[in-house]
Scaffold this motif. Structure first.
Motif, PDB file in Angstrom:
ATOM      1  N   THR A  18       0.788  -1.255  -0.057  1.00 20.87           N
ATOM      2  CA  THR A  18       0.006  -0.094   0.206  1.00 20.87           C
ATOM      3  C   THR A  18       0.923   1.050  -0.014  1.00 20.87           C
ATOM      4  OG1 THR A  18      -1.973   1.065   1.155  1.00 20.87           O
ATOM      5  CG2 THR A  18      -0.393   0.117   2.581  1.00 20.87           C
ATOM      6  N   ASP A  20       1.097   5.849  -0.228  1.00 21.54           N
ATOM      7  CA  ASP A  20       0.532   7.379  -0.135  1.00 21.54           C
ATOM      8  C   ASP A  20       0.997   8.256  -1.110  1.00 21.54           C
ATOM      9  OD1 ASP A  20      -0.848   6.651   2.686  1.00 21.54           O
ATOM     10  OD2 ASP A  20       1.364   6.243   2.696  1.00 21.54           O
ATOM     11  N   HIS A  30      -5.335   9.141   7.476  1.00 26.29           N
ATOM     12  CA  HIS A  30      -4.287   7.863   7.079  1.00 26.29           C
ATOM     13  C   HIS A  30      -4.008   7.050   8.101  1.00 26.29           C
ATOM     14  CE1 HIS A  30      -2.820  11.559   4.543  1.00 26.29           C
ATOM     15  NE2 HIS A  30      -3.142  10.349   3.517  1.00 26.29           N
ATOM     16  N   SER A  34      -5.378   3.191   7.261  1.00 32.89           N
ATOM     17  CA  SER A  34      -4.307   2.374   6.571  1.00 32.89           C
ATOM     18  C   SER A  34      -3.155   2.108   7.687  1.00 32.89           C
ATOM     19  CB  SER A  34      -3.955   2.968   5.107  1.00 32.89           C
ATOM     20  OG  SER A  34      -2.883   2.203   4.718  1.00 32.89           O
ATOM     21  N   ASN A  37      -3.361  -0.684  10.135  1.00 31.10           N
ATOM     22  CA  ASN A  37      -3.231  -2.100   9.711  1.00 31.10           C
ATOM     23  C   ASN A  37      -1.664  -2.315   9.378  1.00 31.10           C
ATOM     24  OD1 ASN A  37      -5.544  -3.361  10.146  1.00 31.10           O
ATOM     25  ND2 ASN A  37      -6.586  -2.030   8.430  1.00 31.10           N
ATOM     26  N   ARG A  38      -1.059  -1.558   8.758  1.00 27.63           N
ATOM     27  CA  ARG A  38       0.375  -1.634   8.258  1.00 27.63           C
ATOM     28  C   ARG A  38       1.135  -2.066   9.494  1.00 27.63           C
ATOM     29  NH1 ARG A  38       1.455   3.470   4.318  1.00 27.63           N
ATOM     30  NH2 ARG A  38      -0.582   3.771   3.800  1.00 27.63           N
ATOM     31  N   PRO A 161      -3.959  -2.782   2.425  1.00 26.85           N
ATOM     32  CA  PRO A 161      -4.716  -1.969   3.524  1.00 26.85           C
ATOM     33  C   PRO A 161      -4.765  -0.633   2.859  1.00 26.85           C
ATOM     34  CG  PRO A 161      -2.667  -2.939   4.524  1.00 26.85           C
ATOM     35  CD  PRO A 161      -2.667  -3.175   3.029  1.00 26.85           C
ATOM     36  N   VAL A 162      -6.056  -0.023   2.892  1.00 25.77           N
ATOM     37  CA  VAL A 162      -6.567   1.100   2.350  1.00 25.77           C
ATOM     38  C   VAL A 162      -7.729   1.636   3.026  1.00 25.77           C
ATOM     39  CG1 VAL A 162      -5.347   0.988  -0.164  1.00 25.77           C
ATOM     40  CG2 VAL A 162      -7.646   0.136   0.434  1.00 25.77           C
ATOM     41  N   GLY A 163      -7.907   3.049   2.975  1.00 30.97           N
ATOM     42  CA  GLY A 163      -9.042   3.621   3.305  1.00 30.97           C
ATOM     43  C   GLY A 163     -10.416   3.251   2.210  1.00 30.97           C
ATOM     44  N   GLY A 196      -9.365  -0.140   7.008  1.00 32.72           N
ATOM     45  CA  GLY A 196      -9.263   0.098   8.357  1.00 32.72           C
ATOM     46  C   GLY A 196     -10.488   0.159   9.147  1.00 32.72           C
TER      47      GLY A 196
END
Ligand code: ATP
Ligand code: MG
Length: 363
Positions: A18, A20, A30, A34, A37-38, A161-163, A196
């Motif tokens: 993932t 940005d 952010h 995401s 989770n990272r 993992p993203v919004g 997330g």
């Protein structure tokens, strides 16, 4: 495949990617969308975090934006480190330095239709946020999800993992992976989006999602007076003109922030109940939020300052991560061209041409 290879692939970690756009510092959205989770998945997955500078060009191609990249990239990676992304376990790399992805982007662009991309509401929203009229949306912005698919499929990722705003883009990546596998044989896994805990954190202006480009964000690196000032002037329920009339908790960004960052859940529930019945004012709700945000942000700020003192550290992390990623990207591109039957074409043509030229004595 030897038994050794089988043993390796059975024990190899699945891959996560993932990233940005380096358009500014990272904000609370952010984190909950995401980054949390990272940080959590760093041991379980082989993680790749991309600094998406090519994606920045889709809405900001101007020279000034490119000139600002150096500082923005530095800030963003400091934010990563401060949040707990660990370069010993995870790879952080610069998108524009991975040339194989440019080629993948071109091949993937053939596997998705223009109407499919043009219909995506997220692209329309990005255009709106960048103050673009419909007629001035560039080809590159429509192709944003295709380039994203190239990033994600480059290390053959399984998880992204993203919004929430990015969920539809991952669906495009899945479609492209399926289409590629169908046309040329199994090459890519179909990666899954992981949204997330807070899919979309609203901005403090009450107008939509918190975003770097919209002037409605609380940054992870904001100092305490800035955080307090932003919260005190943040949007709440506009119909609540006095503290003793019932107010709306739903759609109120102050309560969204309480839900996301106040670890004292009992306090949050009590504030909500009192707000609904008109027995607590905005001031108290906001002051309690400032305390909760400080508890969350202060260790991040402290770690950020420690990393910031080490000159060249951020650059070394990006440098090493990018060199590692280049190798993986070149390998995937070679796999793709082989599957497509493209890899030998130029070699065959040049060999045949050289043979003839040698025979005729022209070489
Ligand atoms: P820009 O304004 O440049 O588009 P942004 O603030 O929208 O910046 P991105 O770089 O586009 O941030 O997004 C990076 C990641 O953070 C994506 O996975 C995105 O879904 C997630 N994200 C961004 N804003 C939020 C938010 N308000 N709530 C939850 N997730 C978010
Ligand atoms: Mg965005």
């Amino acid at each position: 495949m030897t038994s050794d290879d089988i043993a390796t692939s059975a024990t190899a970690k699945r891959r996560l990617l993932t990233g940005d756009r380096p358009t500014g510092k990272l904000h609370l959205g952010h984190y909950v969308g995401s980054i949390a989770n990272r940080v959590k998945l760093q041991d379980e997955y082989d993680c790749y975090f991309l600094i998406a500078d090519l994606h920045m060009l889709t809405t900001k191609p101007e020279k000034e934006a490119i000139d600002a990249l150096r500082a923005n990239v530095h800030d963003m990676v400091l934010d990563y480190l401060a949040c707990g992304i660990d370069p010993k376990r995870s790879t952080i790399y610069l998108q524009s330095a991975i040339h194989a992805v440019y080629e993948m982007n071109l091949f993937f662009g053939m596997l998705v239709t223009l109407p499919r991309l043009s219909r995506l509401p997220s692209i329309k929203e990005m255009a709106k946020a960048a103050m673009m009229e419909d007629e001035s949306v560039p080809f590159g912005l429509i192709g944003y999800p295709v380039l994203q698919a190239a990033d994600i499929l480059m290390p053959k990722s399984h998880l992204v993992p993203v919004g929430k705003d990015n969920e539809a883009h991952i669906e495009i990546t899945r479609e492209i992976a399926r289409r590629f596998n169908f046309l040329y044989g199994d090459t890519f896994p179909e990666p899954a989006a992981m949204i997330g805990d807070v899919p979309t954190l609203p901005g403090i202006d009450g107008k939509g999602k918190m975003s770097k480009s919209l002037g409605n964000a609380i940054f992870l690196s904001d100092d305490p007076p800035s955080v307090a000032k932003k919260i005190r002037s943040a949007y709440t329920d506009p119909n609540r003109i006095r503290a003793d009339i019932p107010g709306n908790v739903e759609g109120n960004p102050i309560f969204s922030l309480h839900d996301a960052f106040n670890t004292n859940k009992q306090e949050v529930e009590q504030l909500k109940a009192r707000y609904r019945e008109g027995t607590v004012g905005d001031v108290e709700v906001k002051e309690k939020l400032i305390v909760a945000l400080e508890a969350f942000l202060s260790p991040i700020r402290q770690r950020r300052a420690e990393f910031e003192r080490e000159s060249g550290l951020v650059e070394q992390i990006i440098y090493e991560g990018t060199l590692r990623t280049k190798e993986i990207a070149d390998q995937t591109l070679a796999d793709m061209k082989k599957a497509m039957g493209l890899s030998g074409l130029w070699n065959k043509i040049s060999r045949k041409a050289r043979e003839r030229m040698e025979k005729k004595g022209s070489v």
